[in-house]
Design a protein around this motif. Structure first.
Motif, mmCIF file in Angstrom:
data_model
loop_
_atom_site.group_PDB
_atom_site.id
_atom_site.type_symbol
_atom_site.label_atom_id
_atom_site.label_comp_id
_atom_site.label_asym_id
_atom_site.label_seq_id
_atom_site.Cartn_x
_atom_site.Cartn_y
_atom_site.Cartn_z
ATOM 1 N N TRP A 1 15.828 -49.915 66.544
ATOM 2 C CA TRP A 1 16.101 -51.271 66.996
ATOM 3 C C TRP A 1 17.503 -51.680 66.574
ATOM 4 O O TRP A 1 17.909 -51.466 65.440
ATOM 5 C CB TRP A 1 15.088 -52.254 66.399
ATOM 6 N N PRO A 2 18.245 -52.288 67.472
ATOM 7 C CA PRO A 2 19.586 -52.753 67.077
ATOM 8 C C PRO A 2 19.465 -53.965 66.144
ATOM 9 O O PRO A 2 18.733 -54.906 66.434
ATOM 10 C CB PRO A 2 20.236 -53.148 68.402
ATOM 11 N N VAL A 3 20.146 -53.893 65.036
ATOM 12 C CA VAL A 3 20.099 -54.977 64.059
ATOM 13 C C VAL A 3 21.523 -55.367 63.685
ATOM 14 O O VAL A 3 22.356 -54.505 63.397
ATOM 15 C CB VAL A 3 19.330 -54.557 62.783
ATOM 16 N N ILE A 4 21.781 -56.647 63.704
ATOM 17 C CA ILE A 4 23.067 -57.170 63.253
ATOM 18 C C ILE A 4 22.810 -57.892 61.938
ATOM 19 O O ILE A 4 21.931 -58.753 61.856
ATOM 20 C CB ILE A 4 23.676 -58.138 64.283
ATOM 21 N N THR A 5 23.557 -57.542 60.932
ATOM 22 C CA THR A 5 23.413 -58.183 59.631
ATOM 23 C C THR A 5 24.615 -59.075 59.404
ATOM 24 O O THR A 5 25.763 -58.619 59.466
ATOM 25 C CB THR A 5 23.324 -57.133 58.506
ATOM 26 N N ILE A 6 24.348 -60.343 59.156
ATOM 27 C CA ILE A 6 25.404 -61.318 58.918
ATOM 28 C C ILE A 6 25.160 -61.946 57.550
ATOM 29 O O ILE A 6 24.037 -62.344 57.237
ATOM 30 C CB ILE A 6 25.402 -62.410 60.004
ATOM 31 N N ALA A 7 26.200 -62.018 56.780
ATOM 32 C CA ALA A 7 26.109 -62.652 55.468
ATOM 33 C C ALA A 7 27.077 -63.830 55.432
ATOM 34 O O ALA A 7 28.187 -63.742 55.950
ATOM 35 C CB ALA A 7 26.456 -61.655 54.375
ATOM 36 N N THR A 8 26.630 -64.929 54.852
ATOM 37 C CA THR A 8 27.501 -66.101 54.746
ATOM 38 C C THR A 8 27.709 -66.461 53.284
ATOM 39 O O THR A 8 26.868 -66.174 52.430
ATOM 40 C CB THR A 8 26.905 -67.318 55.478
ATOM 41 N N SER A 9 28.827 -67.092 53.038
ATOM 42 C CA SER A 9 29.155 -67.533 51.687
ATOM 43 C C SER A 9 30.070 -68.739 51.777
ATOM 44 O O SER A 9 30.930 -68.809 52.659
ATOM 45 C CB SER A 9 29.856 -66.415 50.929
ATOM 46 N N SER A 10 29.895 -69.671 50.874
ATOM 47 C CA SER A 10 30.796 -70.819 50.851
ATOM 48 C C SER A 10 32.087 -70.467 50.126
ATOM 49 O O SER A 10 33.081 -71.172 50.245
ATOM 50 C CB SER A 10 30.114 -72.013 50.174
ATOM 51 N N SER A 11 32.056 -69.385 49.381
ATOM 52 C CA SER A 11 33.242 -68.975 48.636
ATOM 53 C C SER A 11 33.362 -67.455 48.655
ATOM 54 O O SER A 11 32.791 -66.766 47.815
ATOM 55 C CB SER A 11 33.148 -69.481 47.194
ATOM 56 N N PRO A 12 34.117 -66.907 49.603
ATOM 57 C CA PRO A 12 34.226 -65.450 49.710
ATOM 58 C C PRO A 12 34.839 -64.783 48.480
ATOM 59 O O PRO A 12 34.628 -63.609 48.247
ATOM 60 C CB PRO A 12 35.102 -65.229 50.935
ATOM 61 N N ASN A 13 35.568 -65.538 47.698
ATOM 62 C CA ASN A 13 36.186 -64.970 46.496
ATOM 63 C C ASN A 13 35.155 -64.631 45.426
ATOM 64 O O ASN A 13 35.449 -63.868 44.513
ATOM 65 C CB ASN A 13 37.227 -65.929 45.924
ATOM 66 N N ASP A 14 33.963 -65.217 45.531
ATOM 67 C CA ASP A 14 32.920 -64.979 44.541
ATOM 68 C C ASP A 14 32.053 -63.767 44.857
ATOM 69 O O ASP A 14 31.146 -63.446 44.105
ATOM 70 C CB ASP A 14 32.016 -66.208 44.417
ATOM 71 N N ILE A 15 32.313 -63.101 45.967
ATOM 72 C CA ILE A 15 31.505 -61.955 46.363
ATOM 73 C C ILE A 15 32.117 -60.693 45.763
ATOM 74 O O ILE A 15 33.321 -60.461 45.875
ATOM 75 C CB ILE A 15 31.438 -61.826 47.898
ATOM 76 N N SER A 16 31.268 -59.896 45.149
ATOM 77 C CA SER A 16 31.778 -58.671 44.523
ATOM 78 C C SER A 16 32.206 -57.667 45.589
ATOM 79 O O SER A 16 31.727 -57.684 46.722
ATOM 80 C CB SER A 16 30.696 -58.052 43.629
ATOM 81 N N ASN A 17 33.111 -56.781 45.219
ATOM 82 C CA ASN A 17 33.593 -55.751 46.145
ATOM 83 C C ASN A 17 32.473 -54.816 46.569
ATOM 84 O O ASN A 17 32.476 -54.289 47.674
ATOM 85 C CB ASN A 17 34.745 -54.961 45.520
ATOM 86 N N ASP A 18 31.507 -54.593 45.670
ATOM 87 C CA ASP A 18 30.369 -53.736 46.009
ATOM 88 C C ASP A 18 29.560 -54.334 47.154
ATOM 89 O O ASP A 18 29.116 -53.617 48.046
ATOM 90 C CB ASP A 18 29.460 -53.535 44.789
ATOM 91 N N ILE A 19 29.382 -55.644 47.150
ATOM 92 C CA ILE A 19 28.640 -56.314 48.224
ATOM 93 C C ILE A 19 29.476 -56.292 49.502
ATOM 94 O O ILE A 19 28.966 -56.029 50.587
ATOM 95 C CB ILE A 19 28.274 -57.764 47.835
ATOM 96 N N PHE A 20 30.778 -56.540 49.390
ATOM 97 C CA PHE A 20 31.665 -56.483 50.561
ATOM 98 C C PHE A 20 31.601 -55.126 51.249
ATOM 99 O O PHE A 20 31.669 -55.023 52.470
ATOM 100 C CB PHE A 20 33.120 -56.767 50.174
ATOM 101 N N SER A 21 31.473 -54.082 50.474
ATOM 102 C CA SER A 21 31.473 -52.732 51.042
ATOM 103 C C SER A 21 30.241 -52.453 51.913
ATOM 104 O O SER A 21 30.224 -51.472 52.655
ATOM 105 C CB SER A 21 31.575 -51.684 49.930
ATOM 106 N N CYS A 22 29.242 -53.309 51.859
ATOM 107 C CA CYS A 22 28.029 -53.139 52.671
ATOM 108 C C CYS A 22 28.257 -53.522 54.131
ATOM 109 O O CYS A 22 27.437 -53.201 54.985
ATOM 110 C CB CYS A 22 26.886 -53.991 52.116
ATOM 111 N N PHE A 23 29.331 -54.193 54.420
ATOM 112 C CA PHE A 23 29.560 -54.742 55.760
ATOM 113 C C PHE A 23 30.784 -54.115 56.403
ATOM 114 O O PHE A 23 31.735 -53.747 55.726
ATOM 115 C CB PHE A 23 29.699 -56.268 55.675
ATOM 116 N N LEU A 24 30.749 -54.039 57.727
ATOM 117 C CA LEU A 24 31.844 -53.417 58.464
ATOM 118 C C LEU A 24 33.032 -54.353 58.637
ATOM 119 O O LEU A 24 34.179 -53.918 58.645
ATOM 120 C CB LEU A 24 31.357 -52.975 59.852
ATOM 121 N N HIS A 25 32.760 -55.645 58.813
ATOM 122 C CA HIS A 25 33.826 -56.603 59.106
ATOM 123 C C HIS A 25 33.717 -57.816 58.190
ATOM 124 O O HIS A 25 32.631 -58.175 57.744
ATOM 125 C CB HIS A 25 33.745 -57.089 60.560
#
Length: 156
Positions: free
Chosen positions: A38-62
């Motif tokens: 099944w095609p799945v699109i994963t979207i993550a939102t944050s009010s402050s992108p600076n607070d997201i760890s690089n490890d979490i960022f690496s989970c997403f393509l864009h």
């Protein structure tokens, strides 16, 4: 799949240290989703992108960053949201746009809905007041809930 406030994910219980096990689990889960039929699109939102760890960022393509509107853009948003409503004489869209730094469209919609709710409550309260009920029947037409609600909402 929508992951809201992802900045809270990947932190320890105190919310201060990055927790790599959570990022690894998220990476594994997303890679399993990519392999599914099944095609799945994963979207993550944050009010402050600076607070997201690089490890979490690496989970997403864009990564897409949306800035909050400027004062001029907020003024345009407010004007377009209120173009069908006659605002009270004491309401200044320009002043309101100055005082709402950081607001986005959803915040303005919530603000306007709250203001309309308060206006309707005031209209109903006035309708049920002694002052209105003591008027002769002909004068009470001016106190009709629809008339008052429209007056308070600026829809005359």
């Amino acid at each position: 799949m929508l992951l809201r406030n992802i900045q809270a994910l990947g932190k320890d219980r105190e919310g201060t240290e990055d927790e790599p096990r959570i990022a690894v689990t998220l990476q594994d889960s997303i890679s399993l989703l990519r392999k599914s039929d099944w095609p799945v699109i994963t979207i993550a939102t944050s009010s402050s992108p600076n607070d997201i760890s690089n490890d979490i960022f690496s989970c997403f393509l864009h990564k897409i960053t949306l800035e909050t509107p400027s004062e001029e853009e907020r003024c345009e948003l407010l004007m377009s949201l209120t173009n069908l409503v006659k605002l009270g004489n004491d309401v200044s869209v320009k002043q309101l746009s100055r005082k709402t730094a950081g607001f986005v469209l959803g915040d303005f919609v919530t603000l306007l809905c709250s203001a309309a709710r308060v206006a309707a409550e005031k209209a109903l309260e006035y309708c049920m007041s002694e002052r209105c009920l003591k008027q002769p029947v002909q004068g009470r037409a001016e106190c009709g809930p629809e008339k008052l609600a429209c007056r308070y909402a600026g829809l005359r």
